[in-house]
Design a protein around this motif. Structure first.
Motif, PDB file in Angstrom:
ATOM      1  N   LEU A  83       0.831  -1.209   0.000  1.00  0.00           N
ATOM      2  CA  LEU A  83       0.000   0.000   0.000  1.00  0.00           C
ATOM      3  C   LEU A  83       0.861   1.254   0.000  1.00  0.00           C
ATOM      4  O   LEU A  83       0.525   2.256  -0.649  1.00  0.00           O
ATOM      5  CB  LEU A  83      -0.933  -0.005   1.212  1.00  0.00           C
ATOM      6  N   LEU A  84       1.979   1.200   0.716  1.00  0.00           N
ATOM      7  CA  LEU A  84       2.900   2.340   0.737  1.00  0.00           C
ATOM      8  C   LEU A  84       3.518   2.576  -0.635  1.00  0.00           C
ATOM      9  O   LEU A  84       3.658   3.721  -1.079  1.00  0.00           O
ATOM     10  CB  LEU A  84       4.005   2.102   1.770  1.00  0.00           C
ATOM     11  N   ASP A  85       3.905   1.492  -1.300  1.00  0.00           N
ATOM     12  CA  ASP A  85       4.513   1.633  -2.627  1.00  0.00           C
ATOM     13  C   ASP A  85       3.501   2.096  -3.670  1.00  0.00           C
ATOM     14  O   ASP A  85       3.821   2.898  -4.557  1.00  0.00           O
ATOM     15  CB  ASP A  85       5.122   0.298  -3.068  1.00  0.00           C
ATOM     16  N   LEU A  86       2.246   1.619  -3.556  1.00  0.00           N
ATOM     17  CA  LEU A  86       1.228   1.954  -4.549  1.00  0.00           C
ATOM     18  C   LEU A  86       0.577   3.308  -4.274  1.00  0.00           C
ATOM     19  O   LEU A  86       0.262   4.050  -5.215  1.00  0.00           O
ATOM     20  CB  LEU A  86       0.147   0.869  -4.581  1.00  0.00           C
ATOM     21  N   PHE A  87       0.355   3.616  -3.004  1.00  0.00           N
ATOM     22  CA  PHE A  87      -0.354   4.848  -2.643  1.00  0.00           C
ATOM     23  C   PHE A  87       0.485   5.647  -1.636  1.00  0.00           C
ATOM     24  O   PHE A  87       1.467   6.263  -1.997  1.00  0.00           O
ATOM     25  CB  PHE A  87      -1.744   4.514  -2.074  1.00  0.00           C
ATOM     26  N   ASN A  88       0.056   5.639  -0.356  1.00  0.00           N
ATOM     27  CA  ASN A  88       0.800   6.288   0.714  1.00  0.00           C
ATOM     28  C   ASN A  88       0.363   5.676   2.040  1.00  0.00           C
ATOM     29  O   ASN A  88      -0.461   4.754   2.069  1.00  0.00           O
ATOM     30  CB  ASN A  88       0.586   7.815   0.709  1.00  0.00           C
ATOM     31  N   TRP A  89       0.884   6.197   3.144  1.00  0.00           N
ATOM     32  CA  TRP A  89       0.592   5.600   4.446  1.00  0.00           C
ATOM     33  C   TRP A  89      -0.882   5.722   4.841  1.00  0.00           C
ATOM     34  O   TRP A  89      -1.401   4.899   5.598  1.00  0.00           O
ATOM     35  CB  TRP A  89       1.464   6.223   5.530  1.00  0.00           C
ATOM     36  N   ARG A  90      -1.579   6.719   4.308  1.00  0.00           N
ATOM     37  CA  ARG A  90      -2.994   6.897   4.660  1.00  0.00           C
ATOM     38  C   ARG A  90      -3.854   5.744   4.132  1.00  0.00           C
ATOM     39  O   ARG A  90      -4.908   5.437   4.703  1.00  0.00           O
ATOM     40  CB  ARG A  90      -3.496   8.234   4.121  1.00  0.00           C
ATOM     41  N   ALA A  91      -3.402   5.113   3.052  1.00  0.00           N
ATOM     42  CA  ALA A  91      -4.164   4.004   2.472  1.00  0.00           C
ATOM     43  C   ALA A  91      -4.289   2.837   3.442  1.00  0.00           C
ATOM     44  O   ALA A  91      -5.266   2.076   3.386  1.00  0.00           O
ATOM     45  CB  ALA A  91      -3.493   3.540   1.180  1.00  0.00           C
ATOM     46  N   ILE A  92      -3.318   2.672   4.335  1.00  0.00           N
ATOM     47  CA  ILE A  92      -3.357   1.594   5.327  1.00  0.00           C
ATOM     48  C   ILE A  92      -4.576   1.753   6.221  1.00  0.00           C
ATOM     49  O   ILE A  92      -5.343   0.809   6.443  1.00  0.00           O
ATOM     50  CB  ILE A  92      -2.059   1.591   6.161  1.00  0.00           C
ATOM     51  N   PHE A  93      -4.781   2.959   6.726  1.00  0.00           N
ATOM     52  CA  PHE A  93      -5.901   3.208   7.641  1.00  0.00           C
ATOM     53  C   PHE A  93      -7.242   3.257   6.898  1.00  0.00           C
ATOM     54  O   PHE A  93      -8.279   2.924   7.469  1.00  0.00           O
ATOM     55  CB  PHE A  93      -5.657   4.497   8.418  1.00  0.00           C
ATOM     56  N   ILE A  94      -7.220   3.667   5.632  1.00  0.00           N
ATOM     57  CA  ILE A  94      -8.445   3.643   4.839  1.00  0.00           C
ATOM     58  C   ILE A  94      -8.924   2.205   4.660  1.00  0.00           C
ATOM     59  O   ILE A  94     -10.127   1.911   4.762  1.00  0.00           O
ATOM     60  CB  ILE A  94      -8.219   4.315   3.468  1.00  0.00           C
ATOM     61  N   LEU A  95      -7.992   1.285   4.415  1.00  0.00           N
ATOM     62  CA  LEU A  95      -8.347  -0.125   4.272  1.00  0.00           C
ATOM     63  C   LEU A  95      -8.981  -0.660   5.559  1.00  0.00           C
ATOM     64  O   LEU A  95     -10.006  -1.361   5.509  1.00  0.00           O
ATOM     65  CB  LEU A  95      -7.105  -0.946   3.929  1.00  0.00           C
ATOM     66  N   HIS A  96      -8.407  -0.307   6.714  1.00  0.00           N
ATOM     67  CA  HIS A  96      -8.979  -0.733   7.996  1.00  0.00           C
ATOM     68  C   HIS A  96     -10.396  -0.169   8.166  1.00  0.00           C
ATOM     69  O   HIS A  96     -11.295  -0.870   8.657  1.00  0.00           O
ATOM     70  CB  HIS A  96      -8.096  -0.258   9.151  1.00  0.00           C
ATOM     71  N   THR A  97     -10.592   1.083   7.782  1.00  0.00           N
ATOM     72  CA  THR A  97     -11.904   1.724   7.915  1.00  0.00           C
ATOM     73  C   THR A  97     -12.954   0.991   7.087  1.00  0.00           C
ATOM     74  O   THR A  97     -14.071   0.722   7.567  1.00  0.00           O
ATOM     75  CB  THR A  97     -11.826   3.194   7.463  1.00  0.00           C
ATOM     76  N   ILE A  98     -12.601   0.653   5.859  1.00  0.00           N
ATOM     77  CA  ILE A  98     -13.551  -0.020   4.960  1.00  0.00           C
ATOM     78  C   ILE A  98     -13.933  -1.394   5.511  1.00  0.00           C
ATOM     79  O   ILE A  98     -15.116  -1.757   5.560  1.00  0.00           O
ATOM     80  CB  ILE A  98     -12.952  -0.155   3.543  1.00  0.00           C
ATOM     81  N   ILE A  99     -12.938  -2.169   5.933  1.00  0.00           N
ATOM     82  CA  ILE A  99     -13.208  -3.520   6.435  1.00  0.00           C
ATOM     83  C   ILE A  99     -14.098  -3.469   7.673  1.00  0.00           C
ATOM     84  O   ILE A  99     -15.063  -4.224   7.804  1.00  0.00           O
ATOM     85  CB  ILE A  99     -11.889  -4.261   6.752  1.00  0.00           C
ATOM     86  N   LEU A 100     -13.794  -2.566   8.596  1.00  0.00           N
ATOM     87  CA  LEU A 100     -14.564  -2.491   9.837  1.00  0.00           C
ATOM     88  C   LEU A 100     -15.969  -1.957   9.599  1.00  0.00           C
ATOM     89  O   LEU A 100     -16.907  -2.341  10.304  1.00  0.00           O
ATOM     90  CB  LEU A 100     -13.827  -1.621  10.854  1.00  0.00           C
ATOM     91  N   ALA A 101     -16.144  -1.077   8.618  1.00  0.00           N
ATOM     92  CA  ALA A 101     -17.490  -0.614   8.269  1.00  0.00           C
ATOM     93  C   ALA A 101     -18.334  -1.788   7.781  1.00  0.00           C
ATOM     94  O   ALA A 101     -19.522  -1.897   8.114  1.00  0.00           O
ATOM     95  CB  ALA A 101     -17.411   0.486   7.207  1.00  0.00           C
TER      96      ALA A 101
END
Length: 507
Positions: free
Chosen positions: A159-177
């Motif tokens: 995720l860091l290589d493809l996007f940035n560090w914020r993408a890590i927490f966005i993924l967690h947000t989506i899964i938990l939603a």
């Protein structure tokens, strides 16, 4: 067959809880690899970066004791949804954080939610399944947590290589939603009628004592261990700890029954996870920064290397169970696991560094991960089997609190030792490269966070490679010093652990 197992909605319960359980360890192991990039993007100093990890571990440890009581009062499903909602909001706030303080606060709330997911999620599964299905479900539960730990750094690296560090927490947000939506379709469970008064005061004393200890360790990175503020924080932490012990001794419904501590075998077994905290968890948290900083690997490649440390967590618990079923002593396996973790740390010290052979580094990491995995499969069952049946709940709570609390302390101590050593090594380079003293604090913060190339902007281009070599040597020296200290601490705790286990078994 039990009718509740035939309920078609049990599948939704299982999937939603497993998804949430996957996010928590993924967040723990995956966030670590993003620390250098978070530091560079938010201009975070070393202390703020430490709290990104420490705040999560601290609140996770403290609230593990509290969520069980809350769930018994208001219902486990309701408590799980509240915890997952807190984690979801915290992950979203982490993704949009505009300052280190905002991220630190968001991660602390994520720890609160994570404690609910683990403590309430396991209880929901116990109430939903029974018999062989319960056994299989908890095998899935443990394997899912192991997968999260194993592949957290790898997923975050990509995720860091493809996007940035914020993408890590966005993924967690989506899964938990998705988790919240799924489990909201399940009927609420009935709360358990309280049979005792929850020890709120004791819990508050314990939480404050642990919080102040964490603050003192973290502040020592900035002020030094001999600073008056650091010593005052340590002193107040000790005062609250003593007050907690005295209060629990005379409390009729304590959150911790001190009689448990008279059981030498139980105490010895509870110390085993403390060893894993200082040997396994510290490397899980900070070694990715070493790989991207000193070794100059990309985040995704560093995440792949970290699989050597985390992969044994997937299969070693089952392996330990199989070995015991063949008649091998469980205590002997624990001894082997402690030896593997310490020898793995020694090997990493001897062969690590920019010139180190990668296959040897992977062997060292694999040894440490194997040691951790073998204990994870045995310690809980052994510890709870040697206490009275009416104390198993409290014994489990103490074991998990000690496990999580020691992880928080170990991670904080690692950061403190690393930065303290860098504060001694790096100033020698200022004179060498004729840098302004005004740049000193920012330079140390950048290097401590794993961003070793940031200081190069202050020197001529033709000096970049030479200066980077010097910075790498300084960081490597600080890392080795910290690693040795952690090996010594792990060794001392292991000796105490084995002494208690041997002493008990000799009777």
């Amino acid at each position: 067959m039990n009718t509740k197992i035939e309920n078609p909605k049990t599948g939704i319960i299982l999937i939603s809880i497993l998804l949430a359980v996957f996010v928590v360890p993924t967040s723990i192991s995956g966030t670590a690899i993003a620390l250098p990039f978070i530091g560079a993007n938010l201009s975070a100093n070393a202390t703020s970066l430490q709290w990104i990890v420490n705040s999560f571990n601290l609140t996770f440890a403290c609230f593990t004791l509290l969520w069980g009581s809350f769930a018994d009062t208001f219902g486990h499903k309701r408590a799980f949804i509240i915890g997952a909602t807190i984690y979801t909001i915290a992950s979203l706030l982490s993704a949009i954080a505009i300052s280190p303080l905002m991220l630190d606060i968001a991660r602390s709330f994520a720890g609160v939610g994570g404690a609910a997911i683990f403590s309430c999620g396991s209880t929901i599964l116990i109430k939903t399944f029974d018999g062989d299905k319960r056994t299989n479900v908890f095998a899935f539960f443990g394997t899912t947590a192991g997968i999260g730990i194993t592949f957290g750094p790898t997923i975050s690296g990509f995720l860091l290589d493809l996007f940035n560090w914020r993408a890590i927490f966005i993924l967690h947000t989506i899964i938990l939603a998705i988790v919240i939506f799924m489990i909201s379709t399940i009927r609420n469970d009935n709360p358990i009628k309280r049979q005792y008064h929850f020890d709120k005061i004791g819990s508050i004393f314990f939480t404050i004592a642990l919080l102040l200890l964490m603050f003192s360790i973290t502040e020592s990175t900035r002020l030094g261990w001999s600073n008056l503020k650091t010593l005052i924080l340590l002193g107040i932490s000790c005062l609250f700890s003593v007050t907690f012990v005295i209060y629990e001794k005379y409390n009729t419904n304590p959150v911790l029954n001190l009689e448990l501590l008279k059981n030498k075998r139980y105490v010895g077994l509870t110390l085993v996870p403390v060893v894993t905290s200082f040997s396994f968890v510290t490397l899980l948290t900070y070694y990715p920064s070493y790989l991207t900083g000193v070794m100059q690997y990309s985040p995704s490649y560093a995440g792949i290397i970290m699989i050597s440390l985390t992969f044994p967590v997937l299969f070693c618990p089952l392996l330990a169970g199989k070995i015991v079923s063949f008649g091998v002593s469980a205590i002997f396996i624990i001894l082997i696991s402690l030896v593997l973790m310490i020898l793995g740390g020694i090997l990493l010290f001897l062969i690590g560094g920019i010139d180190g052979q990668l296959y040897l580094i992977n062997i060292a990491l694999f040894m440490i991960g194997t040691g951790m995995g073998l204990t994870a499969g045995l310690v809980d069952g052994l510890a709870l089997s040697c206490v009275e049946s009416d104390q198993t709940g409290m014994a489990a709570g103490l074991l998990n609190t000690l496990r999580l609390g020691s992880e928080a302390i170990a991670v904080a101590l690692y950061g403190s030792l690393l930065i303290t050593n860098l504060n001694r090594n790096l100033p020698n380079l200022w004179t060498k490269y004729s840098l302004s003293s005004d740049l000193m604090e920012g330079w140390i913060n950048s290097v401590a966070s794993g961003n070793l190339t940031a200081p190069l902007t202050n020197v001529a281009t033709n000096m970049h490679s030479i200066m980077l070599d010097d910075i790498i040597l300084s960081y490597h020296s600080a890392f080795n010093f910290t690693l040795v200290m952690l090996i010594v601490i792990s060794g001392m705790i292991s000796l105490v652990c084995l002494f208690l286990l041997k002493r008990k078994s000799s009777h």
